[in-house]
Motif scaffolding. Sequence first.
Motif, short mmCIF file in Angstrom:
data_model
loop_
_atom_site.label_atom_id
_atom_site.label_comp_id
_atom_site.label_asym_id
_atom_site.label_seq_id
_atom_site.Cartn_x
_atom_site.Cartn_y
_atom_site.Cartn_z
N LEU A 1 0.83 -1.20 0.00
CA LEU A 1 0.00 0.00 0.00
C LEU A 1 0.88 1.26 0.00
N LEU A 2 2.12 1.09 0.44
CA LEU A 2 3.12 2.16 0.40
C LEU A 2 4.40 1.62 -0.22
N ASN A 3 5.13 2.49 -0.94
CA ASN A 3 6.39 2.07 -1.54
C ASN A 3 7.52 2.04 -0.51
N LYS A 4 7.45 2.97 0.47
CA LYS A 4 8.45 3.01 1.53
C LYS A 4 7.81 3.57 2.80
N ASN A 5 8.51 3.38 3.91
CA ASN A 5 8.00 3.83 5.20
C ASN A 5 8.32 5.32 5.39
N PRO A 6 7.35 6.23 5.29
CA PRO A 6 7.61 7.66 5.36
C PRO A 6 7.91 8.15 6.78
N SER A 7 7.64 7.32 7.78
CA SER A 7 7.84 7.75 9.17
C SER A 7 9.23 7.41 9.69
N GLN A 8 10.02 6.74 8.87
CA GLN A 8 11.32 6.24 9.32
C GLN A 8 12.28 7.37 9.72
N GLU A 9 12.23 8.50 9.02
CA GLU A 9 13.16 9.59 9.27
C GLU A 9 12.59 10.70 10.15
N VAL A 10 11.40 10.48 10.67
CA VAL A 10 10.78 11.48 11.54
C VAL A 10 11.51 11.53 12.88
N VAL A 11 11.71 12.76 13.41
CA VAL A 11 12.39 12.89 14.70
C VAL A 11 11.46 13.48 15.75
#
Length: 250
Positions: A48-58
């Motif tokens: 449903l997603l190509n990549k995890n967009p929350s991975q780089e959130v700080v």
Amino acid sequence: NTLGDIPLSKLNLATIQRAINKIKSPQSQESTLKLLKDMSKKAVGVELLNKNPSQEVVTKKKRQKDEQYAFSLEETSIFLNEIKDTTSYPICVVALGTGMRIGEILGLTWDCIDWKKKQIHVKQTLVLVNEKKNIHFEMHFPKTNSGKRDIPMLPAVESILKEQHKHRLEMNLSGKKPLQGFENLVFFTRTNQPINPCTVRHSMRKLEKNLKKKYPDKDFGHFHPHTFRHTFATRCFEAGIQPKTVQAYL
């Protein structure tokens, strides 16, 4: 609610970071982000997603940890004034005036002090070791020559060290026996023993709380002994000292 109406295809780092920033509590930020990372990972797993967009959130907690906080001139003045009558004062003056680590300061012996050249030779670190319930102090030495360095002795530091030298002579006459192998320490406790580095760190945590309470209008950040190194480097850069020179001092 901030993210609830956003389609998965529109979910990205910026939108998640803005949502996390709106959460006031660092703990809530951490738990929310952990949940988002897990959900996004599963969404990637089912394509449903190509990549995890929350991975780089700080989170705020991570940002505070990463920030290299340094005292301003005003904060330095307030800080030193608050501790001027405590046993931490001479240690902190030396830390702010040399950029030395606390273990290096507590490991200073009088042969490290060159009064003639007005230099401090950094060559060892005091460490409290806990080996199989055998708690004892040790001197650790740099594994390479680059770990040894000479630091200019500023007037404020020289003055403190001269006072400390008088204190050492008085202690020698007091009859309080030093720990064997640590007779020549520059800094020591009231009982003529090495100072536990953890004691200094604990006093800094206590002082931070008191300062923030006493000066709510001042922007004191989270500080610890390493803050003194950042403050020293900041003052050096403000004085126009070359980065390579400052790096050598540190």
